[in-house]
Design an enzyme around this catalytic site. Structure first.
Site, short mmCIF file in Angstrom:
data_model
loop_
_atom_site.label_atom_id
_atom_site.label_comp_id
_atom_site.label_asym_id
_atom_site.label_seq_id
_atom_site.Cartn_x
_atom_site.Cartn_y
_atom_site.Cartn_z
N HIS A 141 38.12 86.93 46.10
CA HIS A 141 38.64 88.14 46.76
C HIS A 141 37.86 88.49 48.02
O HIS A 141 38.43 88.99 49.00
CB HIS A 141 38.60 89.32 45.78
CG HIS A 141 39.10 90.60 46.40
ND1 HIS A 141 40.42 90.81 46.70
CD2 HIS A 141 38.43 91.72 46.78
CE1 HIS A 141 40.56 92.01 47.24
NE2 HIS A 141 39.37 92.59 47.31
N HIS A 182 41.13 98.26 51.53
CA HIS A 182 42.31 98.93 52.09
C HIS A 182 42.00 100.42 52.19
O HIS A 182 41.78 101.10 51.20
CB HIS A 182 43.53 98.70 51.19
CG HIS A 182 44.09 97.32 51.28
ND1 HIS A 182 45.36 97.06 51.75
CD2 HIS A 182 43.56 96.12 50.98
CE1 HIS A 182 45.58 95.75 51.71
NE2 HIS A 182 44.50 95.18 51.24
N ASN A 209 41.62 81.34 53.87
CA ASN A 209 41.10 80.27 53.02
C ASN A 209 42.16 79.18 52.93
O ASN A 209 43.33 79.41 53.25
CB ASN A 209 40.76 80.79 51.61
CG ASN A 209 42.00 81.26 50.87
OD1 ASN A 209 42.68 82.20 51.30
ND2 ASN A 209 42.31 80.60 49.77
N SER A 242 44.84 92.96 54.59
CA SER A 242 43.44 92.96 54.17
C SER A 242 42.50 92.55 55.30
O SER A 242 42.71 91.53 55.95
CB SER A 242 43.26 91.99 53.01
OG SER A 242 44.07 92.35 51.93
N ALA A 263 46.52 88.74 55.01
CA ALA A 263 45.58 87.64 54.81
C ALA A 263 46.22 86.68 53.83
O ALA A 263 46.78 87.10 52.82
CB ALA A 263 44.26 88.17 54.25
N TYR A 272 50.68 93.85 42.10
CA TYR A 272 49.64 93.76 41.08
C TYR A 272 48.92 95.08 40.83
O TYR A 272 48.15 95.21 39.88
CB TYR A 272 48.62 92.66 41.40
CG TYR A 272 47.89 92.80 42.72
CD1 TYR A 272 46.89 93.74 42.90
CD2 TYR A 272 48.19 91.95 43.79
CE1 TYR A 272 46.22 93.86 44.10
CE2 TYR A 272 47.52 92.06 44.99
CZ TYR A 272 46.53 93.01 45.14
OH TYR A 272 45.87 93.12 46.33
N GLU A 273 49.19 96.09 41.67
CA GLU A 273 48.60 97.41 41.44
C GLU A 273 49.37 98.18 40.37
O GLU A 273 48.91 99.22 39.92
CB GLU A 273 48.54 98.20 42.74
CG GLU A 273 47.59 97.60 43.77
CD GLU A 273 47.61 98.36 45.08
OE1 GLU A 273 47.01 99.45 45.15
OE2 GLU A 273 48.24 97.87 46.05
N HIS A 295 50.68 96.68 46.57
CA HIS A 295 50.99 95.37 46.03
C HIS A 295 51.57 95.49 44.62
O HIS A 295 51.27 96.43 43.89
CB HIS A 295 49.72 94.51 45.95
CG HIS A 295 48.96 94.40 47.23
ND1 HIS A 295 48.14 95.41 47.69
CD2 HIS A 295 48.89 93.39 48.15
CE1 HIS A 295 47.61 95.03 48.85
NE2 HIS A 295 48.04 93.83 49.14
N MET A 313 50.22 87.78 48.61
CA MET A 313 50.72 88.70 47.59
C MET A 313 51.38 89.93 48.19
O MET A 313 51.37 91.00 47.58
CB MET A 313 49.56 89.11 46.66
CG MET A 313 48.84 87.94 46.01
SD MET A 313 47.36 88.48 45.12
CE MET A 313 46.58 86.86 44.79
N SER A 314 51.96 89.79 49.37
CA SER A 314 52.54 90.97 50.04
C SER A 314 53.65 90.54 50.99
O SER A 314 54.16 89.44 50.93
CB SER A 314 51.44 91.71 50.82
OG SER A 314 50.99 90.92 51.91
#
Length: 267
Positions: free
Chosen positions: A261, A68, A247, A37, A120, A92-93, A90, A223-224
């Site tokens: 996000h 993306h 963050n 990201s 990220a 979550y997709e 990902h 998440m990846s």
């Protein structure tokens, strides 16, 4: 839990996709790069580019995440033939994990020998700062603990062995090279190394979850990446990976900070 073998996951499907791509370009990549990201600008540095939208590539999934680009870019970087994913996939997709990691298998069949991944991530290590770059030395694959693992299902020996070793998942020579180059460039103040933890998302972590992951030894969370690394190593490719700390994870119930996000952009 097992993938439907008629939906683009088989060796023959991956080979057909790789052959289709090789027929469209003279580039023969030895290095495959995955841009996380906000890091897709790296692909723009490739010279003599030949780019394909994911939607135009046979059997390829499509990125649904804002930020993306969704392009596979072939070209040269410092004289080396490369292929670069601008945008990744990902859990979550909603894709099966075998579909998410399919690009790693296609990389292998394109001739790629070394995979470089970026992401990220949220910093769990209290010594980290926003903007730090963490060289990943190991990972915690939390979805894999529960069986959501990219190697679940029948194994095809043409890709790799049934039970691949992961104690050397991240190439130590490449880690040391990156550290040495970082020091030469004067990046010592923000260059770190640590353990990356992958969660499924898409919700960000609770305070209790962040505390737990920190106690488990994770330095950053996202998440990846981990599932891609597993498949790349299963295929016998060398792996190097970096996290950009975008963050800091919230560890204190009195904190007013919240992950969002725009700050993180999905991993």
């Amino acid at each position: 839990m097992f993938p439907d073998l008629n939906t683009g996951f088989t060796y023959e499907d991956c080979k057909a996709t790789a052959d289709w791509l090789l027929a469209q370009t003279d580039v023969r990549p030895l290095v495959g790069i995955v841009c996380g990201s906000g890091l897709g600008g790296l692909a723009d540095m490739l010279k003599d580019q030949v780019a394909f939208n994911y939607k135009d590539i046979p059997n390829f999934p499509q990125s649904t995440v804002h930020g993306h680009a969704g392009r596979l870019v072939f070209g040269t970087l410092k004289g080396r033939d490369c292929v670069c994913m601008q945008g990744r996939f990902h859990l979550y997709e909603g894709y099966p994990i075998q579909k998410i990691t399919l690009p790693m298998r296609i990389f292998k069949l394109l001739g790629v020998e070394t995979v470089m991944l970026t992401n990220a991530a949220g910093g769990l290590n209290q010594d980290f700062k926003v903007g730090d770059i963490m060289i990943i030395k190991d990972h915690l694959n939390i979805p894999g603990f529960a069986g959501n693992h990219p190697l679940v299902g029948p194994n095809d020996e043409r890709f790799g062995v049934r039970f691949p070793c992961m104690s050397d998942a991240y190439d130590r020579e490449l880690q040391q090279l990156a550290m040495d180059v970082g020091h030469e460039l004067g990046f010592t103040d923000f260059l770190r190394e640590g353990v990356y933890c992958m969660l499924g998302g898409p919700s960000f972590e609770t305070i209790a979850e962040c505390r737990m992951l920190s106690k488990l030894g994770a330095d950053a969370v996202g998440m990846s990446t981990a599932h891609e690394v597993v498949v790349a190593r299963h295929c016998g490719m060398r792996v190097f990976a970096l996290s950009l700390i975008t963050n800091l994870a919230v560890m204190d119930y009195d904190s007013e900070e919240k992950a969002n996000h725009e700050e993180v952009s999905g991993g």
